[in-house]
Scaffold this motif. Structure first.
Motif, mmCIF file in Angstrom:
data_model
loop_
_atom_site.group_PDB
_atom_site.id
_atom_site.type_symbol
_atom_site.label_atom_id
_atom_site.label_comp_id
_atom_site.label_asym_id
_atom_site.label_seq_id
_atom_site.Cartn_x
_atom_site.Cartn_y
_atom_site.Cartn_z
ATOM 1 N N VAL A 9 51.250 -16.409 24.334
ATOM 2 C CA VAL A 9 52.214 -15.394 24.714
ATOM 3 C C VAL A 9 53.604 -15.876 24.315
ATOM 4 O O VAL A 9 54.013 -16.971 24.698
ATOM 5 N N ALA A 10 54.326 -15.059 23.532
ATOM 6 C CA ALA A 10 55.702 -15.384 23.168
ATOM 7 C C ALA A 10 56.631 -14.918 24.282
ATOM 8 O O ALA A 10 56.498 -13.807 24.792
ATOM 9 N N VAL A 11 57.586 -15.784 24.644
ATOM 10 C CA VAL A 11 58.544 -15.494 25.708
ATOM 11 C C VAL A 11 59.954 -15.754 25.171
ATOM 12 O O VAL A 11 60.203 -16.785 24.535
ATOM 13 N N HIS A 12 60.843 -14.809 25.418
ATOM 14 C CA HIS A 12 62.245 -14.992 25.070
ATOM 15 C C HIS A 12 63.087 -14.589 26.267
ATOM 16 O O HIS A 12 62.908 -13.506 26.820
ATOM 17 N N GLN A 13 63.964 -15.477 26.693
ATOM 18 C CA GLN A 13 64.824 -15.272 27.852
ATOM 19 C C GLN A 13 64.032 -14.839 29.090
ATOM 20 O O GLN A 13 64.436 -13.957 29.831
ATOM 21 N N GLY A 14 62.856 -15.477 29.278
ATOM 22 C CA GLY A 14 62.044 -15.246 30.466
ATOM 23 C C GLY A 14 61.228 -13.970 30.462
ATOM 24 O O GLY A 14 60.585 -13.643 31.458
ATOM 25 N N MET B 156 52.103 -20.509 26.609
ATOM 26 C CA MET B 156 53.379 -19.810 26.639
ATOM 27 C C MET B 156 54.257 -20.485 25.597
ATOM 28 O O MET B 156 54.437 -21.708 25.631
ATOM 29 N N ILE B 157 54.778 -19.707 24.678
ATOM 30 C CA ILE B 157 55.615 -20.240 23.617
ATOM 31 C C ILE B 157 57.000 -19.631 23.769
ATOM 32 O O ILE B 157 57.177 -18.431 23.609
ATOM 33 N N ARG B 158 57.935 -20.490 24.128
ATOM 34 C CA ARG B 158 59.307 -20.025 24.347
ATOM 35 C C ARG B 158 60.061 -20.001 23.028
ATOM 36 O O ARG B 158 60.144 -21.015 22.332
ATOM 37 N N PRO C 163 59.056 -26.111 24.585
ATOM 38 C CA PRO C 163 58.867 -24.765 24.063
ATOM 39 C C PRO C 163 57.426 -24.272 24.176
ATOM 40 O O PRO C 163 57.170 -23.077 24.081
ATOM 41 N N VAL C 164 56.468 -25.189 24.353
ATOM 42 C CA VAL C 164 55.059 -24.807 24.473
ATOM 43 C C VAL C 164 54.536 -25.307 25.809
ATOM 44 O O VAL C 164 54.600 -26.496 26.102
#
Length: 133
Positions: A65-70, A8-10, A126-127
């Motif tokens: 998987v890219a994640v932005h604001q959950g 998961m990459i925030r 972030p990872v």
């Protein structure tokens, strides 16, 4: 969701900046913004991270998987790894990535409008290896 492990990459908010990923290949910024192309999103998520590619391989992780604001934004298949040498981000890693825009892996992690991901309170990395163990 079953126990398949992913990275998961925030991503934070978009910051425009020209940044070389591979020789001659540049990205236009980092983070996430509404309306960005798949290419911009993939390039934003795939570089430069403090990560151990050997652990990714050992854990059998094939997707990020890219994640932005959950909310999940895109899933990619992880390819080859490249380590940054000689610079302010020395020792960080990038990977080649193939976007997955349909099929079971896409449906599981992103679907038509993203999935809600709840991160452990206090974790600012972030990872992340997902699901957490």
């Amino acid at each position: 969701m079953d126990a398949e492990r992913v990275l998961m990459i925030r991503l934070g908010h978009w910051v425009a900046a020209s940044d070389e990923i591979e020789p001659g290949s540049y990205r236009s910024g980092v983070g996430y913004r509404d309306g960005m192309s798949h290419r911009e999103l993939v390039d934003s998520m795939r570089a430069w991270w403090r990560i151990n590619p050997a652990r990714v391989e050992w854990e059998g992780i094939q997707h990020a998987v890219a994640v932005h604001q959950g909310i999940t934004r895109i899933v990619v298949e992880i390819g080859d790894w490249t380590q940054l040498q000689n610079g302010p981000l020395d020792g960080r890693w990038a990977f080649t990535a193939t976007p997955i825009t349909s099929g079971p892996v896409h449906d599981k992690w992103v679907g038509p409008s993203g999935r809600r991901i709840h991160f452990q309170k206090g974790n600012q990395s972030p990872v992340l290896y997902w699901p957490p163990r």
